[in-house]
Write a protein that holds these residues in place. Structure first.
Motif, PDB file in Angstrom:
ATOM      1  N   LEU A 245      53.225  71.517 -62.152  1.00 21.13           N
ATOM      2  CA  LEU A 245      52.639  71.358 -60.818  1.00 21.13           C
ATOM      3  C   LEU A 245      53.600  71.837 -59.734  1.00 21.13           C
ATOM      4  O   LEU A 245      53.175  72.450 -58.742  1.00 21.13           O
ATOM      5  CB  LEU A 245      52.259  69.894 -60.593  1.00 21.13           C
ATOM      6  N   ASP A 246      54.887  71.572 -59.916  1.00 20.05           N
ATOM      7  CA  ASP A 246      55.883  72.041 -58.954  1.00 20.05           C
ATOM      8  C   ASP A 246      55.976  73.562 -58.978  1.00 20.05           C
ATOM      9  O   ASP A 246      56.144  74.209 -57.941  1.00 20.05           O
ATOM     10  CB  ASP A 246      57.245  71.424 -59.284  1.00 20.05           C
ATOM     11  N   PHE A 247      55.872  74.128 -60.169  1.00 18.32           N
ATOM     12  CA  PHE A 247      55.861  75.585 -60.340  1.00 18.32           C
ATOM     13  C   PHE A 247      54.699  76.201 -59.554  1.00 18.32           C
ATOM     14  O   PHE A 247      54.874  77.188 -58.828  1.00 18.32           O
ATOM     15  CB  PHE A 247      55.733  75.886 -61.840  1.00 18.32           C
ATOM     16  N   LEU A 248      53.515  75.591 -59.657  1.00 10.81           N
ATOM     17  CA  LEU A 248      52.351  76.096 -58.930  1.00 10.81           C
ATOM     18  C   LEU A 248      52.529  75.955 -57.422  1.00 10.81           C
ATOM     19  O   LEU A 248      52.166  76.855 -56.652  1.00 10.81           O
ATOM     20  CB  LEU A 248      51.096  75.343 -59.372  1.00 10.81           C
ATOM     21  N   GLN A 249      53.092  74.845 -57.007  1.00 13.27           N
ATOM     22  CA  GLN A 249      53.328  74.641 -55.577  1.00 13.27           C
ATOM     23  C   GLN A 249      54.286  75.695 -55.016  1.00 13.27           C
ATOM     24  O   GLN A 249      54.085  76.216 -53.917  1.00 13.27           O
ATOM     25  CB  GLN A 249      53.889  73.242 -55.335  1.00 13.27           C
ATOM     26  N   LEU A 250      55.316  76.003 -55.771  1.00 17.74           N
ATOM     27  CA  LEU A 250      56.290  77.009 -55.345  1.00 17.74           C
ATOM     28  C   LEU A 250      55.614  78.344 -55.073  1.00 17.74           C
ATOM     29  O   LEU A 250      55.822  78.961 -54.012  1.00 17.74           O
ATOM     30  CB  LEU A 250      57.361  77.165 -56.426  1.00 17.74           C
ATOM     31  N   TRP A 251      54.804  78.803 -56.022  1.00 17.25           N
ATOM     32  CA  TRP A 251      54.182  80.112 -55.859  1.00 17.25           C
ATOM     33  C   TRP A 251      53.028  80.085 -54.857  1.00 17.25           C
ATOM     34  O   TRP A 251      52.751  81.081 -54.184  1.00 17.25           O
ATOM     35  CB  TRP A 251      53.726  80.648 -57.215  1.00 17.25           C
ATOM     36  N   ASN A 252      52.370  78.936 -54.750  1.00 20.22           N
ATOM     37  CA  ASN A 252      51.311  78.800 -53.753  1.00 20.22           C
ATOM     38  C   ASN A 252      51.881  78.935 -52.341  1.00 20.22           C
ATOM     39  O   ASN A 252      51.272  79.549 -51.457  1.00 20.22           O
ATOM     40  CB  ASN A 252      50.614  77.443 -53.917  1.00 20.22           C
ATOM     41  N   GLN A 253      53.058  78.390 -52.140  1.00 17.63           N
ATOM     42  CA  GLN A 253      53.719  78.501 -50.835  1.00 17.63           C
ATOM     43  C   GLN A 253      54.078  79.945 -50.507  1.00 17.63           C
ATOM     44  O   GLN A 253      54.175  80.312 -49.330  1.00 17.63           O
ATOM     45  CB  GLN A 253      54.973  77.630 -50.813  1.00 17.63           C
ATOM     46  N   GLN A 254      54.275  80.748 -51.543  1.00 17.51           N
ATOM     47  CA  GLN A 254      54.602  82.164 -51.339  1.00 17.51           C
ATOM     48  C   GLN A 254      53.359  83.046 -51.306  1.00 17.51           C
ATOM     49  O   GLN A 254      53.460  84.276 -51.206  1.00 17.51           O
ATOM     50  CB  GLN A 254      55.518  82.652 -52.481  1.00 17.51           C
ATOM     51  N   ASN A 255      52.187  82.411 -51.412  1.00 15.93           N
ATOM     52  CA  ASN A 255      50.910  83.135 -51.428  1.00 15.93           C
ATOM     53  C   ASN A 255      50.835  84.123 -52.602  1.00 15.93           C
ATOM     54  O   ASN A 255      50.320  85.236 -52.476  1.00 15.93           O
ATOM     55  CB  ASN A 255      50.688  83.870 -50.104  1.00 15.93           C
ATOM     56  N   VAL A 256      51.378  83.700 -53.734  1.00 16.15           N
ATOM     57  CA  VAL A 256      51.395  84.514 -54.949  1.00 16.15           C
ATOM     58  C   VAL A 256      50.438  83.900 -55.964  1.00 16.15           C
ATOM     59  O   VAL A 256      50.488  82.691 -56.224  1.00 16.15           O
ATOM     60  CB  VAL A 256      52.815  84.579 -55.549  1.00 16.15           C
ATOM     61  N   GLU A 257      49.581  84.725 -56.531  1.00 17.65           N
ATOM     62  CA  GLU A 257      48.626  84.223 -57.523  1.00 17.65           C
ATOM     63  C   GLU A 257      49.315  83.984 -58.860  1.00 17.65           C
ATOM     64  O   GLU A 257      50.146  84.777 -59.305  1.00 17.65           O
ATOM     65  CB  GLU A 257      47.475  85.217 -57.724  1.00 17.65           C
ATOM     66  N   VAL A 258      48.946  82.898 -59.532  1.00 19.14           N
ATOM     67  CA  VAL A 258      49.438  82.587 -60.869  1.00 19.14           C
ATOM     68  C   VAL A 258      48.290  82.728 -61.855  1.00 19.14           C
ATOM     69  O   VAL A 258      47.218  82.126 -61.673  1.00 19.14           O
ATOM     70  CB  VAL A 258      50.005  81.151 -60.941  1.00 19.14           C
ATOM     71  N   ILE A 259      48.498  83.530 -62.890  1.00 18.76           N
ATOM     72  CA  ILE A 259      47.511  83.697 -63.955  1.00 18.76           C
ATOM     73  C   ILE A 259      48.052  83.055 -65.221  1.00 18.76           C
ATOM     74  O   ILE A 259      49.076  83.493 -65.765  1.00 18.76           O
ATOM     75  CB  ILE A 259      47.183  85.180 -64.196  1.00 18.76           C
ATOM     76  N   PHE A 260      47.385  82.013 -65.680  1.00 17.08           N
ATOM     77  CA  PHE A 260      47.751  81.351 -66.922  1.00 17.08           C
ATOM     78  C   PHE A 260      47.019  82.004 -68.089  1.00 17.08           C
ATOM     79  O   PHE A 260      45.803  82.236 -68.018  1.00 17.08           O
ATOM     80  CB  PHE A 260      47.367  79.860 -66.889  1.00 17.08           C
ATOM     81  N   LEU A 261      47.751  82.286 -69.153  1.00 21.89           N
ATOM     82  CA  LEU A 261      47.182  82.818 -70.380  1.00 21.89           C
ATOM     83  C   LEU A 261      47.356  81.791 -71.499  1.00 21.89           C
ATOM     84  O   LEU A 261      48.434  81.231 -71.661  1.00 21.89           O
ATOM     85  CB  LEU A 261      47.871  84.112 -70.796  1.00 21.89           C
ATOM     86  N   ARG A 262      46.291  81.540 -72.226  1.00 16.87           N
ATOM     87  CA  ARG A 262      46.406  80.721 -73.439  1.00 16.87           C
ATOM     88  C   ARG A 262      46.292  81.685 -74.617  1.00 16.87           C
ATOM     89  O   ARG A 262      45.211  82.084 -75.028  1.00 16.87           O
ATOM     90  CB  ARG A 262      45.317  79.646 -73.470  1.00 16.87           C
ATOM     91  N   ILE A 263      47.459  82.112 -75.124  1.00 18.43           N
ATOM     92  CA  ILE A 263      47.520  83.086 -76.212  1.00 18.43           C
ATOM     93  C   ILE A 263      47.255  82.374 -77.542  1.00 18.43           C
ATOM     94  O   ILE A 263      47.760  81.267 -77.764  1.00 18.43           O
ATOM     95  CB  ILE A 263      48.890  83.781 -76.218  1.00 18.43           C
TER      96      ILE A 263
END
Length: 347
Positions: A245-263
């Motif tokens: 959740l902290d990881f997502l908050q960090l990138w959300n603050q930078q306006n960067v999209e996060v794409i999660f892959l379930r390989i």
């Protein structure tokens, strides 16, 4: 005089270890060799896309594939996965690059039961960090990273000792070579893997079909997977979820999209995971973040069910081989190309 002699001895011993450690790494197991070379990756200052994760990414997703999907040059993809990586390592790497690469607009990362539960990989990641990880200020000042790596002064002291005397970080590898006949017989292959990992770092940022030394390893369909072996992965590691959740908050603050892959894992492992419900924690996490109105730049692509009958696509229980990588690449292109380009047009 004695103190000066002592300090000189310590300095020379440390210098000797730092200069000679490169000659010992080829005798180490695969993951250690990879982490050693991961610190030597060539990094482009023009990076626009970041790739993080564990050995499933290393074996299954190449920087060239991501570059093709994103419509960028290969050197604009920053490829940072490491085997046995856990969310604390992913967050630590994110904190290191977030301000150095202002042009980043998308992050790819894999999430699975291996990095939402407490299991042997969690412990392996911690040891790999002590042996080879970057001793950055963030690992000390960030409360979640400090809890993951330095819960007490002993941990902090051990990391300092390894930084000064790197041989201590290789002790588990070296000890096994002394008493374990299996490790001794594995030395020729370890040396070959060392060369292939080194080459992969120089030519493709570390993308490498796991355990491949010029061949394409293939999982034997008859290989047993003991029933309920994935039960340990069904547990929830609260610290992992908080870090994600902290990881997502960090990138959300930078306006960067996060794409999660379930390989996907191998068929028998995925079927056992279904039986033990080891997917529930990760699935619940995906559901939470995709339904959160504050997480507007998060996307999940779940491929855990795509190869449930395709044993030929796996090199072992958890890693795709070259055939599997090629097959997954076609699926990724189909699923991600339209998404990434429609997202870019909307920016």
């Amino acid at each position: 005089m004695k103190i000066r002699y002592f300090l000189s001895t310590i300095l020379l011993l440390s210098l000797f270890m730092h200069l000679s450690v490169q000659w010992i790494i080829p005798f180490c197991e695969t993951t250690s060799s990879y982490w050693y070379f991961a610190n030597k990756r060539k990094i482009s200052s023009n990076a626009k896309v970041l790739v993080l994760g564990d050995s499933q990414i290393v074996s299954g997703v190449t920087p060239d594939l991501i570059a093709e999907i994103e419509g960028v040059k290969a050197d604009e993809v920053l490829y940072f996965p490491k085997p046995s990586q856990q969310p604390e390592g992913i967050l630590a790497d994110s904190l290191e690059v977030v301000r150095e690469f202002p042009k980043l607009n998308r992050v790819y990362v894999n999430l699975s039961p291996l990095n939402t539960s407490k299991n042997s990989v969690t412990d392996a990641n911690r040891q790999l960090f002590f042996s080879f990880g970057n001793f950055s200020l963030n690992t000390l000042t960030h409360p979640l990273l400090r809890k993951a790596y330095f819960s007490n002064l002993t941990d902090l002291s051990w990391k300092w000792i390894i930084e000064i005397f790197p041989f201590f970080g290789l002790s588990s590898n070296l000890n096994r070579l002394v008493y374990d006949p299996i490790a001794q017989s594995d030395i020729p292959r370890r040396k070959q893997e060392f060369r292939y990992i080194k080459e992969s770092m120089e030519t493709s940022q570390g993308s490498w079909v796991w355990k491949s030394i010029g061949d394409d390893p293939t999982l034997d369909e008859l290989e047993e997977f003991p029933s309920n072996s994935s039960q340990i992965l069904a547990g929830r590691r609260d610290l992992s979820i908080r870090i994600w959740l902290d990881f997502l908050q960090l990138w959300n603050q930078q306006n960067v999209e996060v794409i999660f892959l379930r390989i996907p894992f191998s068929p028998k492992m995925e079927k056992d995971i279904l039986k033990t419900k080891a997917n529930l924690v990760a699935d619940e996490f995906f559901k939470t973040i995709t339904s959160d109105t504050n997480q507007t730049k998060v996307t999940v692509f779940d491929f855990k069910s795509v190869f449930l009958e395709d044993y030929q696509y796996f090199g072992d229980l958890t890693h795709l081989n070259q055939k599997g990588r090629d097959a997954l690449s076609k699926i990724l292109k189909k699923k991600l190309f339209d998404h990434t380009h429609s997202s870019s047009e909307g920016m």
